[in-house]
Scaffold this active site. Structure first.
Site, PDB file in Angstrom:
ATOM      1  N   ASN A 158      30.455  31.907  19.907  1.00 27.73           N
ATOM      2  CA  ASN A 158      31.460  31.453  20.864  1.00 27.73           C
ATOM      3  C   ASN A 158      32.667  32.368  20.686  1.00 27.73           C
ATOM      4  OD1 ASN A 158      33.390  30.147  22.370  1.00 27.73           O
ATOM      5  ND2 ASN A 158      33.564  28.378  21.001  1.00 27.73           N
ATOM      6  N   TRP A 159      32.760  33.349  21.567  1.00 26.96           N
ATOM      7  CA  TRP A 159      33.829  34.342  21.402  1.00 26.96           C
ATOM      8  C   TRP A 159      35.209  33.787  21.717  1.00 26.96           C
ATOM      9  CZ3 TRP A 159      32.029  39.657  23.871  1.00 26.96           C
ATOM     10  CH2 TRP A 159      30.876  40.107  23.202  1.00 26.96           C
ATOM     11  N   LYS A 160      35.270  32.669  22.398  1.00 26.41           N
ATOM     12  CA  LYS A 160      36.565  32.114  22.843  1.00 26.41           C
ATOM     13  C   LYS A 160      37.305  33.163  23.671  1.00 26.41           C
ATOM     14  CE  LYS A 160      36.397  29.122  18.881  1.00 26.41           C
ATOM     15  NZ  LYS A 160      37.075  28.201  18.004  1.00 26.41           N
ATOM     16  N   HIS A 176      33.751  21.683  24.317  1.00 30.86           N
ATOM     17  CA  HIS A 176      34.357  22.214  23.093  1.00 30.86           C
ATOM     18  C   HIS A 176      35.694  21.504  22.838  1.00 30.86           C
ATOM     19  CE1 HIS A 176      36.212  24.896  20.230  1.00 30.86           C
ATOM     20  NE2 HIS A 176      34.996  25.309  19.947  1.00 30.86           N
ATOM     21  N   GLU A 227      38.456  22.553  21.962  1.00 32.76           N
ATOM     22  CA  GLU A 227      39.626  23.221  22.545  1.00 32.76           C
ATOM     23  C   GLU A 227      39.768  22.876  24.024  1.00 32.76           C
ATOM     24  OE1 GLU A 227      38.588  27.112  21.110  1.00 32.76           O
ATOM     25  OE2 GLU A 227      38.930  26.387  19.069  1.00 32.76           O
ATOM     26  N   GLU A 258      30.784  19.733  15.806  1.00 30.51           N
ATOM     27  CA  GLU A 258      31.867  20.582  15.332  1.00 30.51           C
ATOM     28  C   GLU A 258      33.044  19.713  14.898  1.00 30.51           C
ATOM     29  OE1 GLU A 258      31.534  24.819  17.016  1.00 30.51           O
ATOM     30  OE2 GLU A 258      32.684  23.651  18.443  1.00 30.51           O
ATOM     31  N   GLY A 290      38.008  27.003  12.849  1.00 27.39           N
ATOM     32  CA  GLY A 290      39.023  28.037  12.677  1.00 27.39           C
ATOM     33  C   GLY A 290      39.920  27.838  11.477  1.00 27.39           C
ATOM     34  N   SER A 322      33.972  26.965  10.961  1.00 23.44           N
ATOM     35  CA  SER A 322      34.091  27.877   9.816  1.00 23.44           C
ATOM     36  C   SER A 322      32.740  28.221   9.188  1.00 23.44           C
ATOM     37  CB  SER A 322      35.052  27.309   8.774  1.00 23.44           C
ATOM     38  OG  SER A 322      36.343  27.147   9.347  1.00 23.44           O
TER      39      SER A 322
HETATM   40  P1  PGA Z   1      34.979  28.784  14.028  1.00 21.38           P
HETATM   41  O1  PGA Z   1      34.841  28.110  15.476  1.00 21.38           O
HETATM   42  O2  PGA Z   1      33.620  29.289  13.644  1.00 21.38           O
HETATM   43  O3  PGA Z   1      35.959  29.908  14.225  1.00 21.38           O
HETATM   44  O4  PGA Z   1      35.475  27.729  13.101  1.00 21.38           O
HETATM   45  C1  PGA Z   1      33.691  27.404  15.857  1.00 21.38           C
HETATM   46  C2  PGA Z   1      33.828  26.936  17.263  1.00 21.38           C
HETATM   47  O5  PGA Z   1      34.937  26.586  17.675  1.00 21.38           O
HETATM   48  O6  PGA Z   1      32.854  26.916  18.035  1.00 21.38           O
END
Ligand code: PGA
Length: 252
Positions: free
Chosen positions: A9-11, A96, A98, A168, A174, A214
């Site tokens: 997931n590159w965001k 997600h 976010e 998640e 993150g 993470s």
């Molecule tokens: P992360 O993010 O691996 O940077 O913790 C995972 C995600 O949000 O899908």
């Protein structure tokens, strides 16, 4: 046997040229050694239209990180499921944390997006997970149960077969602080049990449940070794070729 999947997931990272370079790098890495897991690259929209040609001849799949809840029309700035599908993408991430937090996406909207995506022919990586306060209060199972019940559990049996669930925990995203393999397994087992109660044993056993938060090369193998952890949804570590490829190889 259910499919193992490692999805990046590159965001909101990678401009056009750096993204293409990363995709070429990952494709090159796996050119002569087929990974056991299915690898999915969920990139920004700007890359999607180019990936079909770039990934031609490789087993790597790609997808989007979001989609519109509407099929088409006057929705300035939105990207529809049909548009995503037309690029050759096979997946879309929905729900997600976010999107839930920064864009106010609630369970009803996510359910609408999920149904639309599946009925457009996409597979959905549906995210769920609790925030730190909810875990501290001991209500993390209730939170995840509600997210799944309201986001997914009105899908038909045929529809749910096109869903990959990603657990998640928001406190792990993150932050560098991943769930322990034991914490991940406990929640994944709970999720599989919920799917069993709703759709029966066969569908539950075939549902891929990913861990995200993470996840990196140094902890992927121990997380993926858990019986109900079927791979990962990888954020930060998916932006580095060597790191991401090592994680992908840890899923077997
Ligand atoms: P992360 O993010 O691996 O940077 O913790 C995972 C995600 O949000 O899908």
């Amino acid at each position: 046997m259910r499919k193992k999947i490692v999805a990046g997931n590159w965001k909101m990272n990678m401009d056009l040229s750096s993204g293409i370079e990363l995709v070429r790098g990952i494709k090159g890495y796996f050119a002569n050694k087929k990974p056991e897991a299915e690898i999915v690259l969920c990139t920004p929209y700007i890359h999607l239209a180019l990936l079909k040609d770039i990934l031609d001849g490789s087993s790597l799949k790609f997808g989007a990180q979001n989609c519109s809840s509407e099929p088409s029309g006057a929705y300035t700035g939105e990207i529809s499921c049909g548009m995503i599908k037309s690029t050759g993408a096979t997946y879309v991430i929905i729900g997600h944390s976010e999107r839930r937090t920064y864009f106010g996406e609630n369970d009803q909207l996510l359910n609408r997006k999920t149904k639309l995506a599946i009925n457009t022919g996409l597979r959905v990586i549906f995210c769920c997970g609790e925030v730190l306060k909810e875990r501290e209060k001991g209500i993390h199972f209730d939170v995840v149960k509600k997210q799944l019940e309201e986001g997914l559990f009105n899908l038909s049996e045929t529809e749910i077969c096109n869903v990959v669930i990603a657990y998640e925990p928001v406190w792990a995203i993150g932050t560098g602080l991943n769930a322990t393999p034991g914490q991940a397994q406990e929640m994944h087992k709970f999720i599989r049990q919920l799917v069993t109660e709703k759709y029966g044993n066969k569908i539950a056993e075939e549902t891929t449940i990913l861990y995200g938060g993470s996840c990196k090369a140094s902890n992927a193998a121990e997380l993926f070794a858990m019986p109900d952890v079927d791979g990962g949804l990888i954020g930060g570590a998916s932006l580095k070729k060597e790191e991401f490829c090592a994680i992908a190889e840890a899923a077997k």
